[in-house]
Design an enzyme around this catalytic site. Structure first.
Site, short mmCIF file in Angstrom:
data_model
loop_
_atom_site.label_atom_id
_atom_site.label_comp_id
_atom_site.label_asym_id
_atom_site.label_seq_id
_atom_site.Cartn_x
_atom_site.Cartn_y
_atom_site.Cartn_z
N ASP A 74 0.83 -1.21 0.00
CA ASP A 74 0.00 0.00 0.00
C ASP A 74 0.86 1.26 0.00
O ASP A 74 0.36 2.36 -0.09
CB ASP A 74 -0.92 -0.01 1.22
N SER A 97 -8.33 3.99 0.01
CA SER A 97 -8.42 2.65 -0.57
C SER A 97 -9.83 2.11 -0.40
O SER A 97 -10.39 2.12 0.69
CB SER A 97 -7.42 1.72 0.14
N GLN A 147 -5.71 -2.91 -6.45
CA GLN A 147 -6.36 -2.01 -5.49
C GLN A 147 -7.22 -1.00 -6.25
O GLN A 147 -6.83 -0.52 -7.31
CB GLN A 147 -5.31 -1.26 -4.68
#
Length: 163
Positions: A74, A97, A147
């Site tokens: 991330d 996210s 993502q």
């Protein structure tokens, strides 16, 4: 990606911007951005960007290494939809996210250098789709990451960039 791995394996030195180390509890992450040679330059590209990452020495626990690797996925991935508009971008208000999926293909040691390739394949309607691949130093694909992010820019922001 393969050229970067070959250079690293051959011991060739790339011109890289060494990012500040990030401390997560007692783990220190070291970063070397191969796509960014000047820390003050704006990155503006639809192409993949790359970062070499490694953690401070860790116990030989595969589950701990997977957990640290998961955290680092991330690290730069969510910013990839903004690369086409230019980073840093003073028009960014919020980046969140929406989902984050990680596929583990094989175990690897995060306290050894590994390459993280990130790219956005689509951005629109205040969202972006991000893809990441993690390669070991010897070129083996160890993880794949997908993502989706929610992006909010300042009111009135208009970009000419298209993905």
């Amino acid at each position: 990606t393969r050229d970067l791995l070959k250079k690293a394996s051959a011991g060739a030195r790339s011109k890289v911007y060494r990012g500040a180390a990030m401390v997560v509890t007692d783990i220190v992450m070291f970063t070397a951005y191969t796509s960014r040679t000047d820390p003050n330059a704006v990155i503006k590209t639809p192409k993949p960007t790359y970062a070499w990452l490694r953690a401070s020495p860790l116990p030989k626990s595969p589950s701990l290494h997977r957990a640290v690797a998961s955290f680092t996925t991330d690290y730069t991935l969510a910013l990839s939809p903004l690369m086409i508009h230019g980073l840093p971008n003073m028009n960014l208000r919020m980046l969140v996210s929406l989902d984050h999926t990680i596929y583990f293909h094989s175990d690897f040691a995060v306290d050894e250098w590994y390459l993280y390739e990130v790219q956005s394949s689509w951005a629109g309607s205040n969202r972006g789709l991000c893809h990441g691949k993690v390669y070991t130093r010897d070129g083996k694909l160890a993880m794949t990451v997908v993502q989706e992010v929610l992006v909010r820019m300042k009111k009135g922001f208009r970009s000419e960039a298209k993905l």
